[in-house]
Write a protein that holds these residues in place. Structure first.
Motif, PDB file in Angstrom:
ATOM      1  N   ARG A   3       0.749  -1.119   0.319  1.00 37.59           N
ATOM      2  CA  ARG A   3       0.090   0.090   0.094  1.00 37.59           C
ATOM      3  C   ARG A   3       0.761   1.403  -0.288  1.00 37.59           C
ATOM      4  NH1 ARG A   3      -5.441  -1.022   0.857  1.00 37.59           N
ATOM      5  NH2 ARG A   3      -6.076  -2.986   1.919  1.00 37.59           N
ATOM      6  N   LEU A  11      -2.027  11.517   6.394  1.00 40.43           N
ATOM      7  CA  LEU A  11      -3.833  10.626   6.737  1.00 40.43           C
ATOM      8  C   LEU A  11      -4.672  11.435   7.568  1.00 40.43           C
ATOM      9  CD1 LEU A  11      -1.460   7.546   6.743  1.00 40.43           C
ATOM     10  CD2 LEU A  11      -3.199   7.307   5.360  1.00 40.43           C
ATOM     11  N   ALA A  14      -6.636  13.249   5.637  1.00 40.21           N
ATOM     12  CA  ALA A  14      -7.439  12.379   5.145  1.00 40.21           C
ATOM     13  C   ALA A  14      -9.333  12.472   6.213  1.00 40.21           C
ATOM     14  CB  ALA A  14      -7.333  11.615   4.121  1.00 40.21           C
ATOM     15  N   GLY A 106      -2.748   6.306  -6.833  1.00 40.60           N
ATOM     16  CA  GLY A 106      -3.113   6.477  -5.181  1.00 40.60           C
ATOM     17  C   GLY A 106      -4.152   7.181  -4.757  1.00 40.60           C
ATOM     18  N   ALA A 107      -4.043   7.088  -3.022  1.00 35.99           N
ATOM     19  CA  ALA A 107      -4.832   7.423  -3.587  1.00 35.99           C
ATOM     20  C   ALA A 107      -4.598   9.194  -3.109  1.00 35.99           C
ATOM     21  CB  ALA A 107      -4.475   7.662  -0.945  1.00 35.99           C
ATOM     22  N   ASP A 108      -6.209  10.325  -3.359  1.00 40.20           N
ATOM     23  CA  ASP A 108      -6.137  11.744  -3.534  1.00 40.20           C
ATOM     24  C   ASP A 108      -5.136  12.008  -2.263  1.00 40.20           C
ATOM     25  OD1 ASP A 108      -7.251  11.438  -5.367  1.00 40.20           O
ATOM     26  OD2 ASP A 108      -9.665  11.343  -4.370  1.00 40.20           O
TER      27      ASP A 108
END
Length: 230
Positions: A3, A11, A14, A106-108
Motif C-alpha cells: 500500500r 493521513l 484525509a 494512488g490515494a488522493d
C-alpha cells in the motif's frame, strides 16, 4: 499488495475530510479537496486567496517554481488559512501525460506528495528525453495508451520512482492503463490551452489569470499585494 506509504499528517488530513468537514485542528496543510475537472486543492476552502497553478512535469520552469515556492507556500501561506493552492495539469507531450497519470495514481491524499516528488526529481528522471533514439520516440507516440505509457515508464525508470513514493509496480501498471484518468487530465490541459495558457507554469489568483507571470518571485509579489488589500 503493497500500500502507498503516506505521511501521518496527510493521513490525518484525509481522515478529517472523510469524517465530514475541515478543521484547524491539524492545520490547513492537511486540508485537501477537489476543484473543477478533478483538480487538487490544498488549504482552507474558504481562503481569501486561491492560487491556481498549471504545471507541466517536463517543464524546467515548473520544476524550478516547485522547488522555490514549496517552503513559503506550505509553511507560511497555506498554514495561515489565508491561501489555498489548486493544481491543474498542462500536458505538452506523451511523457507529460504519463507522469501526470502517475501523479494521480494512488490515494488522493498523496497527490501533493507525488506531484512535488516528480517536479523536485525532474532533473534526474527526465535525462532520457534528451538522448532518446528514434525507435524510443516512436514507442512513446504510437500504439495503445497502455503500450505508450509502459514504454515511457520503463525508459524513464518511473516504476522505480513510484516505488520510492510507496506505490508498487502492479498499482502503477493499472494506473498507466486507465483511460478515464487520461481523459480527465487531457480535458484539464485542453481547457488551459484554449484559454491561451501554453507556457507552464501559469497562474491565476481568485480566477484571474496573471499574464506574464512565470516565476516564484513574480508570483510572491502578487500574493503579498493581494493579501495587503483590506
Amino acid at each position: 499488495m503493497q500500500r502507498p506509504r503516506l505521511s501521518l499528517v496527510v493521513l490525518a488530513g484525509a481522515a478529517l475530510l472523510l469524517c465530514g468537514g475541515v478543521t484547524r485542528t491539524v492545520g490547513w496543510n492537511s486540508a485537501l479537496s477537489s476543484g473543477p475537472q478533478g483538480s487538487h486543492v490544498i488549504g482552507n476552502p474558504q481562503a481569501r486567496l486561491r492560487i491556481t497553478i498549471w504545471s507541466s512535469y517536463t517543464s524546467a520552469e515548473s520544476a524550478r517554481f516547485a522547488v522555490e515556492s514549496e517552503g513559503p507556500l506550505r509553511l507560511g501561506m497555506i498554514s495561515s488559512g489565508k491561501v489555498a493552492i489548486e493544481v491543474r495539469h498542462l500536458v505538452r507531450s506523451p511523457v507529460d501525460l504519463t507522469v501526470a497519470m502517475l501523479a494521480e495514481c494512488g490515494a488522493d491524499a498523496g497527490f501533493f506528495l507525488r506531484h512535488t516528488g516528480f517536479l523536485r526529481r525532474q532533473p534526474r528522471w527526465i535525462v532520457p528525453l534528451a538522448h532518446a533514439s528514434g525507435a524510443q520516440q516512436q514507442r512513446w507516440r504510437y500504439g495503445t495508451l497502455a503500450q505508450r505509457n509502459r514504454a515511457i515508464a520503463r525508459d524513464f525508470r518511473l516504476y522505480d520512482l513510484m516505488e520510492g513514493m510507496g506505490v508498487d509496480r502492479a498499482v502503477t501498471d493499472r494506473c498507466l492503463t486507465d483511460p478515464r484518468a487520461a481523459q480527465r487530465i487531457t480535458a484539464q490541459s485542453d481547457a488551459a490551452l484554449a484559454a491561451g495558457l501554453d507556457k507552464p507554469p501559469a497562474f491565476a489568483l481568485n480566477g484571474a489569470v496573471q499574464e506574464g507571470v512565470s516565476t516564484w518571485p513574480q508570483l510572491n509579489a502578487l500574493i503579498d499585494k493581494s493579501l495587503e488589500k483590506p
